[in-house]
Design an enzyme around this catalytic site. Structure first.
Site, short mmCIF file in Angstrom:
data_model
loop_
_atom_site.label_atom_id
_atom_site.label_comp_id
_atom_site.label_asym_id
_atom_site.label_seq_id
_atom_site.Cartn_x
_atom_site.Cartn_y
_atom_site.Cartn_z
NE ARG A 1 6.82 -58.03 -15.09
CZ ARG A 1 7.07 -56.77 -14.82
NH1 ARG A 1 7.59 -56.43 -13.67
NH2 ARG A 1 6.80 -55.84 -15.69
CG ASN B 1 11.97 -51.13 -9.13
OD1 ASN B 1 11.18 -50.61 -9.92
ND2 ASN B 1 12.72 -52.16 -9.45
CD GLU C 1 12.64 -43.53 -10.86
OE1 GLU C 1 11.95 -44.09 -11.73
OE2 GLU C 1 12.83 -42.30 -10.83
CG HIS D 1 13.75 -48.17 -13.10
ND1 HIS D 1 12.41 -48.47 -13.00
CD2 HIS D 1 13.87 -46.84 -12.93
CE1 HIS D 1 11.75 -47.36 -12.77
NE2 HIS D 1 12.61 -46.36 -12.72
#
Length: 149
Positions: A17, A74, A98, A100
């Site tokens: 992706r 994530n 968190e 990313h």
């Protein structure tokens, strides 16, 4: 010590992706890199979980209580609108960071705000898979400093 790494929707597609944004490593490869990085730390267990379903992620957070000392999450696209995941994070007293892979602040406007961040101990964004490693190191550092107090 036990740490849970949770990955949200579409992260199972890593490696295929939008490799220009997320890199060419698969989620399994990233999990393997993380595992190898922390092999030498005695009494550390890292578990991995991925789901494309918001409710499953919330249930996994609920089940972490009393089992895990830290959570790396994530949340993928749920970062931008899931008050339910935020509430699940805020409901327990586990260090949660968190992560990313991409720098959400350099992306589309709708990706620049994370509602999840409000409930997290910290946020790491834009450092690729290495953000997971930094998050785990941060959790370990925080836990060790708490023990010294």
């Amino acid at each position: 010590m036990k740490i849970l790494v949770i990955n949200g929707p579409n992260l199972n597609l890593l490696g295929n992706r939008e490799t220009n944004i997320y890199g060419d490593r698969t989620l399994d490869q990233i999990n393997e890199i993380i595992t190898k990085k922390f092999l030498d730390i005695k009494d550390l267990q890292i578990d991995f979980y991925q789901s494309n379903y918001e409710g499953d992620i919330i249930s996994k957070l609920h089940s972490a209580v009393g089992i895990y000392d830290g959570v790396v999450i994530n949340p993928g696209a749920y970062s931008h609108y899931s008050i339910a995941i935020l509430d699940a994070i805020k409901a327990y007293n586990i260090i949660t960071i968190e992560v990313h892979i991409s720098n959400i602040y350099k992306r589309e406007e709708y990706r620049r705000k994370s509602v999840i961040s409000e409930g997290c101990y910290g946020v790491i964004s834009g450092l690729g898979y290495y953000g997971y490693i930094l998050a785990i190191e941060s959790i370990l550092h925080t836990l060790l400093n708490r023990q010294k107090c």
